[in-house]
Design an enzyme around this catalytic site. Sequence first.
Site, mmCIF file in Angstrom:
data_model
loop_
_atom_site.group_PDB
_atom_site.id
_atom_site.type_symbol
_atom_site.label_atom_id
_atom_site.label_comp_id
_atom_site.label_asym_id
_atom_site.label_seq_id
_atom_site.Cartn_x
_atom_site.Cartn_y
_atom_site.Cartn_z
ATOM 1 N N TYR A 93 35.972 36.438 45.381
ATOM 2 C CA TYR A 93 36.062 36.217 43.931
ATOM 3 C C TYR A 93 37.358 36.824 43.389
ATOM 4 C CZ TYR A 93 35.168 36.763 38.945
ATOM 5 O OH TYR A 93 35.284 36.729 37.580
ATOM 6 N N LYS A 128 40.805 35.108 41.433
ATOM 7 C CA LYS A 128 41.321 35.499 40.128
ATOM 8 C C LYS A 128 42.755 36.014 40.222
ATOM 9 C CE LYS A 128 37.773 34.124 37.922
ATOM 10 N NZ LYS A 128 37.904 32.974 37.004
#
Length: 195
Positions: free
Chosen positions: A84, A88
């Site tokens: 994750y 980002k």
Amino acid sequence: ADAIDRMGGIDVGWNNAGIMGVSSPLQDLGWSDYRALMEVNLDAVFRGSQRFAQAMIRQGTPALILNTGSENSLFHGVPGGGAYVATKAAVRALTRSLDEDTPRHIQAQLICPGFVHTQLGPDEQFRHGMHADRFADIAFPQIGADRFFILTHGYNAVRVREETDRLLGEFETSGAASAEDTARYDVRSIYESLT
């Protein structure tokens, strides 16, 4: 295409889809879980940014592309969330490139929310985040302003300083050649001199 057909153009494009995925140490994360994160959090932002930019370039009028990153675009904030966090961090790099590569009538901004109470993850965890209305009150006035980052959680500056201090400290202890000795190898300067 629908926006252009119905309204004659696109003034603002916002790539805001995202998933958290499973929380897992990177070495244990399944390939399908990894790909799902990449497809939603990064690939979709790439495709959306590209399509918005192409339409906005053809229009030739002032326009804005917003990409929702995360505080994890700035530092590693989610233990067990390496994939994750990677998406980002990549959204930050992609958005910075978009801002530099598009004509000046197009602005790109990166929204870097801190922890916000949304449906992105389980309520027992996310209820500890900032209320979404407060987040919006802080973020929305920054949209379209002369800035790249849209920032909402001031404590993130503490984490950014920690990361920056660590990086600079490692430069000092790495044995790397000095800035003066390596200035002529600076990739940005070389690239700009060649273009």
